[in-house]
Design a protein around this motif. Structure first.
Motif, PDB file in Angstrom:
ATOM      1  N   ALA A   1       0.882  -1.342   0.083  1.00  0.00           N
ATOM      2  CA  ALA A   1      -0.081   0.033   0.113  1.00  0.00           C
ATOM      3  C   ALA A   1       0.995   1.089  -0.094  1.00  0.00           C
ATOM      4  O   ALA A   1       0.612   2.207  -0.604  1.00  0.00           O
ATOM      5  CB  ALA A   1      -0.951   0.034   1.188  1.00  0.00           C
ATOM      6  N   GLY A   2       1.879   1.196   0.895  1.00  0.00           N
ATOM      7  CA  GLY A   2       2.895   2.495   0.836  1.00  0.00           C
ATOM      8  C   GLY A   2       3.550   2.723  -0.332  1.00  0.00           C
ATOM      9  O   GLY A   2       3.610   3.528  -0.877  1.00  0.00           O
ATOM     10  N   ALA A   3       4.050   1.538  -0.803  1.00  0.00           N
ATOM     11  CA  ALA A   3       4.640   1.861  -2.326  1.00  0.00           C
ATOM     12  C   ALA A   3       3.823   2.237  -3.282  1.00  0.00           C
ATOM     13  O   ALA A   3       4.346   2.864  -4.187  1.00  0.00           O
ATOM     14  CB  ALA A   3       5.439   0.251  -2.526  1.00  0.00           C
ATOM     15  N   ALA A   4       2.548   1.874  -3.536  1.00  0.00           N
ATOM     16  CA  ALA A   4       1.855   2.170  -4.431  1.00  0.00           C
ATOM     17  C   ALA A   4       1.416   3.503  -4.237  1.00  0.00           C
ATOM     18  O   ALA A   4       1.412   4.249  -5.281  1.00  0.00           O
ATOM     19  CB  ALA A   4       0.399   1.449  -4.309  1.00  0.00           C
ATOM     20  N   GLN A   5       1.362   4.230  -2.992  1.00  0.00           N
ATOM     21  CA  GLN A   5       0.978   5.482  -2.951  1.00  0.00           C
ATOM     22  C   GLN A   5       2.267   6.371  -3.280  1.00  0.00           C
ATOM     23  O   GLN A   5       2.168   7.623  -3.840  1.00  0.00           O
ATOM     24  CB  GLN A   5       0.575   5.785  -1.499  1.00  0.00           C
ATOM     25  CG  GLN A   5       0.447   7.062  -1.171  1.00  0.00           C
ATOM     26  CD  GLN A   5      -0.740   8.023  -1.973  1.00  0.00           C
ATOM     27  OE1 GLN A   5      -1.978   7.606  -1.727  1.00  0.00           O
ATOM     28  NE2 GLN A   5      -0.534   8.827  -2.855  1.00  0.00           N
ATOM     29  N   MET A   6       3.347   5.987  -2.555  1.00  0.00           N
ATOM     30  CA  MET A   6       4.572   6.588  -3.076  1.00  0.00           C
ATOM     31  C   MET A   6       4.974   6.548  -4.485  1.00  0.00           C
ATOM     32  O   MET A   6       5.357   7.672  -5.069  1.00  0.00           O
ATOM     33  CB  MET A   6       5.781   6.064  -2.315  1.00  0.00           C
ATOM     34  CG  MET A   6       5.666   6.482  -0.716  1.00  0.00           C
ATOM     35  SD  MET A   6       7.215   5.902   0.182  1.00  0.00           S
ATOM     36  CE  MET A   6       6.685   4.277   0.727  1.00  0.00           C
ATOM     37  N   ALA A   7       4.688   5.662  -5.445  1.00  0.00           N
ATOM     38  CA  ALA A   7       4.861   5.773  -6.832  1.00  0.00           C
ATOM     39  C   ALA A   7       4.075   6.668  -7.539  1.00  0.00           C
ATOM     40  O   ALA A   7       4.426   7.251  -8.348  1.00  0.00           O
ATOM     41  CB  ALA A   7       4.552   4.295  -7.291  1.00  0.00           C
ATOM     42  N   ILE A   8       2.759   6.979  -6.942  1.00  0.00           N
ATOM     43  CA  ILE A   8       1.916   8.015  -7.285  1.00  0.00           C
ATOM     44  C   ILE A   8       2.600   9.399  -7.191  1.00  0.00           C
ATOM     45  O   ILE A   8       2.806  10.242  -7.968  1.00  0.00           O
ATOM     46  CB  ILE A   8       0.664   7.872  -6.824  1.00  0.00           C
ATOM     47  CG1 ILE A   8      -0.312   6.630  -7.276  1.00  0.00           C
ATOM     48  CG2 ILE A   8      -0.427   9.228  -7.198  1.00  0.00           C
ATOM     49  CD1 ILE A   8      -1.672   6.335  -6.668  1.00  0.00           C
ATOM     50  N   TRP A   9       2.960   9.762  -5.848  1.00  0.00           N
ATOM     51  CA  TRP A   9       3.673  10.913  -5.567  1.00  0.00           C
ATOM     52  C   TRP A   9       4.958  10.936  -6.356  1.00  0.00           C
ATOM     53  O   TRP A   9       5.075  12.043  -6.838  1.00  0.00           O
ATOM     54  CB  TRP A   9       3.978  10.977  -3.878  1.00  0.00           C
ATOM     55  CG  TRP A   9       2.877  10.863  -3.108  1.00  0.00           C
ATOM     56  CD1 TRP A   9       1.567  11.562  -3.439  1.00  0.00           C
ATOM     57  CD2 TRP A   9       2.668  10.518  -1.591  1.00  0.00           C
ATOM     58  NE1 TRP A   9       0.846  11.291  -2.360  1.00  0.00           N
ATOM     59  CE2 TRP A   9       1.528  10.634  -1.088  1.00  0.00           C
ATOM     60  CE3 TRP A   9       3.732   9.851  -0.895  1.00  0.00           C
ATOM     61  CZ2 TRP A   9       0.928  10.418   0.039  1.00  0.00           C
ATOM     62  CZ3 TRP A   9       3.178   9.729   0.339  1.00  0.00           C
ATOM     63  CH2 TRP A   9       1.916   9.769   0.903  1.00  0.00           C
ATOM     64  N   ALA A  10       5.658  10.127  -6.448  1.00  0.00           N
ATOM     65  CA  ALA A  10       6.983  10.222  -7.017  1.00  0.00           C
ATOM     66  C   ALA A  10       6.734  10.495  -8.668  1.00  0.00           C
ATOM     67  O   ALA A  10       7.424  11.322  -9.216  1.00  0.00           O
ATOM     68  CB  ALA A  10       7.558   9.005  -6.965  1.00  0.00           C
ATOM     69  N   GLY A  11       5.734   9.835  -9.160  1.00  0.00           N
ATOM     70  CA  GLY A  11       5.393  10.192 -10.536  1.00  0.00           C
ATOM     71  C   GLY A  11       4.865  11.618 -10.963  1.00  0.00           C
ATOM     72  O   GLY A  11       5.577  12.281 -11.733  1.00  0.00           O
ATOM     73  N   GLY A  12       4.320  12.042  -9.850  1.00  0.00           N
ATOM     74  CA  GLY A  12       3.958  13.559 -10.084  1.00  0.00           C
ATOM     75  C   GLY A  12       5.105  14.497  -9.752  1.00  0.00           C
ATOM     76  O   GLY A  12       4.911  15.353 -10.363  1.00  0.00           O
ATOM     77  N   LYS A  13       5.964  14.242  -8.674  1.00  0.00           N
ATOM     78  CA  LYS A  13       7.165  15.050  -8.544  1.00  0.00           C
ATOM     79  C   LYS A  13       7.857  14.917  -9.653  1.00  0.00           C
ATOM     80  O   LYS A  13       8.725  16.098 -10.123  1.00  0.00           O
ATOM     81  CB  LYS A  13       7.755  14.651  -7.456  1.00  0.00           C
ATOM     82  CG  LYS A  13       6.673  15.089  -6.054  1.00  0.00           C
ATOM     83  CD  LYS A  13       7.504  14.628  -4.870  1.00  0.00           C
ATOM     84  CE  LYS A  13       6.747  14.873  -3.596  1.00  0.00           C
ATOM     85  NZ  LYS A  13       7.512  14.763  -2.265  1.00  0.00           N
ATOM     86  N   HIS A  14       8.092  13.794 -10.414  1.00  0.00           N
ATOM     87  CA  HIS A  14       9.136  13.524 -11.441  1.00  0.00           C
ATOM     88  C   HIS A  14       8.768  14.443 -12.672  1.00  0.00           C
ATOM     89  O   HIS A  14       9.426  15.079 -13.332  1.00  0.00           O
ATOM     90  CB  HIS A  14       9.167  12.026 -11.793  1.00  0.00           C
ATOM     91  CG  HIS A  14      10.324  11.827 -12.943  1.00  0.00           C
ATOM     92  ND1 HIS A  14      11.501  11.822 -12.713  1.00  0.00           N
ATOM     93  CD2 HIS A  14       9.945  11.225 -14.058  1.00  0.00           C
ATOM     94  CE1 HIS A  14      12.188  11.474 -13.869  1.00  0.00           C
ATOM     95  NE2 HIS A  14      11.240  11.200 -14.710  1.00  0.00           N
TER      96      HIS A  14
END
Length: 304
Positions: A269-282
């Protein structure tokens, strides 16, 4: 110049602001608007050029927005606000106390006989890792992080706390259960997981320090993060958000160490949410900085 403030949803006129200048910033407009609507303090306000356009930044001037006398600004109420640091301290301190309840008071959770059951060493190591992680997050919130926005909607407090506190109870229940059994490979698996967890925690902390040093205190300046002399910071040469990468490493290692399904669910769950945040920041980095390194991925080196 005069600017009409209208509601973004209803298109109803709220107020007409007079004696504005093109050199004024959106931040100044918010303060003037607050004088007309006392309950709508500046951090609660959002202005747009039309009902569906992106929110204007506080440091943008009216001239830069191409606003002329007689034009409209569309207002949206962001709702009651609360400080980012307050939310983070609440959501990170909760898992400390929730996990401690299961670890220190097993008789209260599992029944009177639970306190007499001998625990394997991995239970104590897992408790130290869990509490160390969240103690670190609370201290980082107070002394390391610099937030670009001072507040967030107060509803996020309940959403975020539900996530972190709920998973803390779920993970703690099974790791501290009297019938919990050590990992299949014994101490080898436990200490391998512990080594990975500590590696991830160190990398996560270093990444936060690098990001902190990019932004002078009290500013909203954004720069391209680059590696420093610290070995853990070299991940910035490969991904935009190494802090997320290292955190996934920590919790994946915790899952390996404890060999629990609930630990794996928390990691996923944490990895999925952080992937969304990381994609947006990238994407924001690449949009904002023309010279941003094209070889960098968002969170996972060479993959994503």
């Amino acid at each position: 110049m005069e600017v009409t403030i209208v509601h973004a949803r209803s298109d109803k006129v709220i107020v007409v602001l007079k004696e504005l200048t093109e050199a004024m910033t959106i931040r100044e407009v918010k303060n003037i608007f607050h004088g007309h609507k006392q309950h709508l303090y500046p951090s609660r306000q959002s202005f747009r050029l039309d009902a569906r356009s992106p929110m204007l930044k506080d440091d943008q001037t009216l001239g830069a927005c191409n606003l002329k006398s007689g034009d409209k600004l569309y207002f949206k109420d962001l709702g009651a606000q609360i400080g980012w640091s307050t939310v983070f301290v609440a959501e990170y301190s909760g898992p400390l106390f929730v996990y401690l309840l299961f670890y220190l008071r097993p008789a209260f959770i599992y029944g009177a006989g639970a306190a007499a059951v001998a625990r394997p060493s991995v239970v104590h190591i897992a408790a130290a890792c869990w509490m160390g992680h969240y103690a670190k997050r609370v201290l980082e919130t107070l002394f390391v992080h610099r937030f670009s926005h001072g507040t967030m909607p107060i509803r996020n407090l309940f959403k975020n706390c539900s996530y972190y506190w709920g998973f803390a109870a779920l993970v703690a229940y099974f790791v501290n259960h009297p019938q919990y059994t050590p990992p299949m490979l014994g101490d080898t698996q436990v200490y391998a997981g512990l080594a990975g967890f500590l590696f991830g925690e160190c990398g996560n902390y270093v990444s936060h320090c690098v990001l902190r040093d990019l932004r002078p205190a009290g500013s909203t300046i954004r720069k391209i993060p680059v590696p420093t002399s610290n070995p853990f910071s070299q991940m910035f040469g490969l991904v935009s958000c190494p802090n997320y990468f290292y955190e996934v490493v920590s919790w994946l290692s915790f899952t390996i160490m404890t060999q629990t399904l609930t630990g794996g669910l928390f990691t996923l769950a944490g990895a999925a949410q952080m992937a969304i945040w990381a994609g947006g920041k990238h994407r924001n980095y690449r949009k904002e900085f023309k010279e941003y390194p094209r070889s960098r991925r968002a969170m996972i080196p060479f993959l994503f």
